[in-house]
Motif scaffolding. Structure first.
Motif, PDB file in Angstrom:
ATOM      1  N   LEU A 177       0.852  -1.192   0.000  1.00  0.00           N
ATOM      2  CA  LEU A 177       0.000   0.000   0.000  1.00  0.00           C
ATOM      3  C   LEU A 177       0.885   1.238   0.000  1.00  0.00           C
ATOM      4  N   ILE A 178       0.605   2.142  -0.933  1.00  0.00           N
ATOM      5  CA  ILE A 178       1.289   3.433  -0.976  1.00  0.00           C
ATOM      6  C   ILE A 178       0.233   4.515  -0.791  1.00  0.00           C
ATOM      7  N   LEU A 179       0.436   5.346   0.217  1.00  0.00           N
ATOM      8  CA  LEU A 179      -0.509   6.420   0.533  1.00  0.00           C
ATOM      9  C   LEU A 179      -0.009   7.751  -0.014  1.00  0.00           C
ATOM     10  N   LEU A 180      -0.873   8.449  -0.724  1.00  0.00           N
ATOM     11  CA  LEU A 180      -0.640   9.843  -1.112  1.00  0.00           C
ATOM     12  C   LEU A 180      -1.793  10.637  -0.505  1.00  0.00           C
ATOM     13  N   ASN A 181      -1.629  11.003   0.749  1.00  0.00           N
ATOM     14  CA  ASN A 181      -2.712  11.637   1.493  1.00  0.00           C
ATOM     15  C   ASN A 181      -2.595  13.155   1.399  1.00  0.00           C
ATOM     16  N   HIS A 182      -3.350  13.735   0.475  1.00  0.00           N
ATOM     17  CA  HIS A 182      -3.296  15.171   0.191  1.00  0.00           C
ATOM     18  C   HIS A 182      -1.868  15.606  -0.120  1.00  0.00           C
ATOM     19  N   VAL A 183      -1.287  14.879  -1.058  1.00  0.00           N
ATOM     20  CA  VAL A 183       0.080  15.127  -1.513  1.00  0.00           C
ATOM     21  C   VAL A 183       0.120  15.478  -2.990  1.00  0.00           C
ATOM     22  N   THR A 211      -7.376  13.392  -2.326  1.00  0.00           N
ATOM     23  CA  THR A 211      -7.082  14.691  -2.929  1.00  0.00           C
ATOM     24  C   THR A 211      -8.361  15.499  -3.121  1.00  0.00           C
ATOM     25  N   PRO A 212      -8.262  16.839  -3.207  1.00  0.00           N
ATOM     26  CA  PRO A 212      -9.437  17.648  -3.535  1.00  0.00           C
ATOM     27  C   PRO A 212      -9.921  17.371  -4.957  1.00  0.00           C
ATOM     28  N   LEU A 213     -11.198  17.659  -5.203  1.00  0.00           N
ATOM     29  CA  LEU A 213     -11.793  17.506  -6.529  1.00  0.00           C
ATOM     30  C   LEU A 213     -12.287  18.851  -7.038  1.00  0.00           C
ATOM     31  N   VAL A 214     -11.835  19.208  -8.235  1.00  0.00           N
ATOM     32  CA  VAL A 214     -12.299  20.467  -8.800  1.00  0.00           C
ATOM     33  C   VAL A 214     -13.703  20.324  -9.396  1.00  0.00           C
ATOM     34  N   ASP A 215     -14.070  19.123  -9.864  1.00  0.00           N
ATOM     35  CA  ASP A 215     -15.432  18.944 -10.364  1.00  0.00           C
ATOM     36  C   ASP A 215     -16.338  18.612  -9.180  1.00  0.00           C
ATOM     37  N   SER A 216     -16.573  19.643  -8.357  1.00  0.00           N
ATOM     38  CA  SER A 216     -17.319  19.464  -7.110  1.00  0.00           C
ATOM     39  C   SER A 216     -18.254  20.640  -6.865  1.00  0.00           C
ATOM     40  N   LEU A 235      -0.972  22.947  -6.579  1.00  0.00           N
ATOM     41  CA  LEU A 235      -0.536  23.241  -7.944  1.00  0.00           C
ATOM     42  C   LEU A 235      -1.441  22.593  -8.983  1.00  0.00           C
ATOM     43  N   HIS A 236      -1.956  21.418  -8.662  1.00  0.00           N
ATOM     44  CA  HIS A 236      -2.853  20.684  -9.561  1.00  0.00           C
ATOM     45  C   HIS A 236      -4.039  20.191  -8.744  1.00  0.00           C
ATOM     46  N   ILE A 237      -5.248  20.626  -9.106  1.00  0.00           N
ATOM     47  CA  ILE A 237      -6.452  20.114  -8.462  1.00  0.00           C
ATOM     48  C   ILE A 237      -7.198  19.288  -9.506  1.00  0.00           C
ATOM     49  N   PHE A 238      -7.279  18.000  -9.241  1.00  0.00           N
ATOM     50  CA  PHE A 238      -7.743  17.049 -10.252  1.00  0.00           C
ATOM     51  C   PHE A 238      -9.261  16.971 -10.328  1.00  0.00           C
ATOM     52  N   SER A 239      -9.741  16.612 -11.515  1.00  0.00           N
ATOM     53  CA  SER A 239     -11.092  16.099 -11.707  1.00  0.00           C
ATOM     54  C   SER A 239     -10.995  14.580 -11.742  1.00  0.00           C
ATOM     55  N   VAL A 240     -12.132  13.896 -11.719  1.00  0.00           N
ATOM     56  CA  VAL A 240     -12.107  12.438 -11.832  1.00  0.00           C
ATOM     57  C   VAL A 240     -11.499  12.028 -13.171  1.00  0.00           C
ATOM     58  N   LYS A 241     -11.866  12.742 -14.233  1.00  0.00           N
ATOM     59  CA  LYS A 241     -11.344  12.412 -15.564  1.00  0.00           C
ATOM     60  C   LYS A 241      -9.843  12.603 -15.633  1.00  0.00           C
ATOM     61  N   SER A 242      -9.343  13.710 -15.102  1.00  0.00           N
ATOM     62  CA  SER A 242      -7.900  13.963 -15.186  1.00  0.00           C
ATOM     63  C   SER A 242      -7.110  12.974 -14.334  1.00  0.00           C
ATOM     64  N   SER A 309     -18.672  15.743  -4.143  1.00  0.00           N
ATOM     65  CA  SER A 309     -18.068  16.259  -2.904  1.00  0.00           C
ATOM     66  C   SER A 309     -16.729  16.939  -3.173  1.00  0.00           C
ATOM     67  N   ASP A 310     -16.212  17.616  -2.147  1.00  0.00           N
ATOM     68  CA  ASP A 310     -14.988  18.408  -2.278  1.00  0.00           C
ATOM     69  C   ASP A 310     -13.729  17.564  -2.421  1.00  0.00           C
ATOM     70  N   MET A 311     -13.766  16.311  -1.951  1.00  0.00           N
ATOM     71  CA  MET A 311     -12.580  15.450  -1.969  1.00  0.00           C
ATOM     72  C   MET A 311     -12.977  14.048  -2.406  1.00  0.00           C
ATOM     73  N   ALA A 312     -11.937  13.271  -2.742  1.00  0.00           N
ATOM     74  CA  ALA A 312     -12.178  11.862  -3.052  1.00  0.00           C
ATOM     75  C   ALA A 312     -10.935  11.044  -2.768  1.00  0.00           C
ATOM     76  N   SER A 313     -11.155   9.751  -2.547  1.00  0.00           N
ATOM     77  CA  SER A 313     -10.063   8.791  -2.470  1.00  0.00           C
ATOM     78  C   SER A 313     -10.088   7.955  -3.745  1.00  0.00           C
ATOM     79  N   PHE A 314      -8.953   7.907  -4.434  1.00  0.00           N
ATOM     80  CA  PHE A 314      -8.822   7.118  -5.654  1.00  0.00           C
ATOM     81  C   PHE A 314      -8.009   5.867  -5.344  1.00  0.00           C
ATOM     82  N   TYR A 315      -8.563   4.709  -5.683  1.00  0.00           N
ATOM     83  CA  TYR A 315      -7.864   3.436  -5.516  1.00  0.00           C
ATOM     84  C   TYR A 315      -7.202   3.100  -6.857  1.00  0.00           C
TER      85      TYR A 315
END
Length: 319
Positions: A177-183, A211-216, A235-242, A309-315
């Motif tokens: 498991l590798i965690l990128l918790n708001h990184v 991470t935060p989600l811009v499509d929110s 620096l980069h706020i992702f959408s689900v697509k990106s 929502s404002d954030m999401a966890s991506f597996y």
């Protein structure tokens, strides 16, 4: 919103006249303004240009506003065996597990879903002040690694836990498991880092990206006052697509997205919107903001259910 010159997206490579936005630093109260563009193709919101003096925006004061140093406490045998019971008791019916839900922290249920146990090798990349690693240690996890280029505490190398200052160039092992918790939103070259981390992931391992989600809904409602924008540090706020496109470019795939509204993001954004360029609202405690958000929780659970929502966890798993 203004239309800029042709700009190239750093995530999907789209070259276009992307919409540009001006964002204002709020958390530290400098109220400096920074330019961002939102990719027309993948939807990623990204700062442009990346500031050359980013380090000055990560002062000790900023860290203290959002983080506290963890401490290496003794393991709790009670919590260790409680965690073992949950992680190894097999796939019980949901109805029988529901009565136990309040006994265990949320991350243990998430680990159970992922097949992670106390002997799994776990890397927290960009571990901050290592609060989560210390928490895992107290619950009996025995293969913990933390790496952060801005680590300010003493390096730790003890049985069950290693925490060092540095970046991915120091990685040698492979992890379950590798965690990128708001990184990932803080990285100048997120694709480069994801590619390296993928090479250090075991075949059946998972990268968990929070991470935060811009499509929110929060981004659309609060705009410049949205708490998760946090310019210029994000620096980069992702959408689900990106995020899906980034994962694919790095030899990964998005297996699941879990949406999260946070404990006090809504009330923090409200605070920023009602107190523009004012230091008066910045002193309210996280505890008080969480208390103020409670009446909104039913609405925010609905926002999570529809994926807004404002954030999401991506597996992320190896593709």
């Amino acid at each position: 919103m203004i239309l800029p010159n042709i700009t190239k997206c750093r995530i999907c490579g789209c070259e276009a006249s992307h919409p540009v936005y001006i964002a204002q630093e709020t958390i530290m109260g400098s109220f400096e303004r920074f330019g961002y563009f939102k990719c027309l193709e993948c939807g990623c919101l990204q700062i442009d240009p990346i500031p050359t003096d980013l380090a000055r925006h990560y002062s000790a004061n900023y860290q203290s506003k959002i983080l506290e140093f963890g401490t290496l406490a003794k393991k709790s045998l009670f919590k260790k065996y409680l965690a073992w019971f949950l992680l190894f008791m097999g796939n019980k019916k949901e109805s029988s597990l529901e009565i136990l839900r309040k006994l265990f922290p949320g991350f243990l249920w998430q680990f159970k879903e992922l097949g992670i146990h106390q002997h799994s090798k776990i890397l927290d990349y960009g571990c901050g002040k290592a609060q989560f690693l210390f928490r895992l240690y107290s619950w009996g996890f025995e293969n913990l690694y933390g790496l952060d280029p801005y680590w300010q505490g003493p390096e730790i190398e003890t049985k069950g836990m290693v925490i060092k200052k540095g970046d991915y160039s120091q990685l040698r092992d492979q992890f379950d498991l590798i965690l990128l918790n708001h990184v990932i939103e803080h990285l100048e070259k997120p694709l480069d880092v994801l590619k390296i981390l993928r090479d250090h992931l075991k075949e059946n391992g998972v990268i968990l990206v929070n991470t935060p989600l811009v499509d929110s809904y929060g981004w659309r409602k609060f705009g410049n006052a949205w708490a998760m924008w946090d310019p210029p540090r994000h620096l980069h706020i992702f959408s689900v697509k990106s995020m899906a496109l980034a994962a694919k470019k790095c030899g990964l795939k998005v297996e699941k997205v879990k949406y999260d509204s946070g404990k006090n993001l809504w009330t923090t954004s409200q605070l920023f919107s009602m107190n523009p360029e004012s230091q008066s609202g910045l002193a309210i405690s996280q505890k008080e903001l969480t208390k103020r958000q409670k009446p909104m929780n039913k609405f925010l659970r609905m926002i999570e259910a529809i994926g807004d929502s404002d954030m999401a966890s991506f597996y992320l798993r190896i593709n």
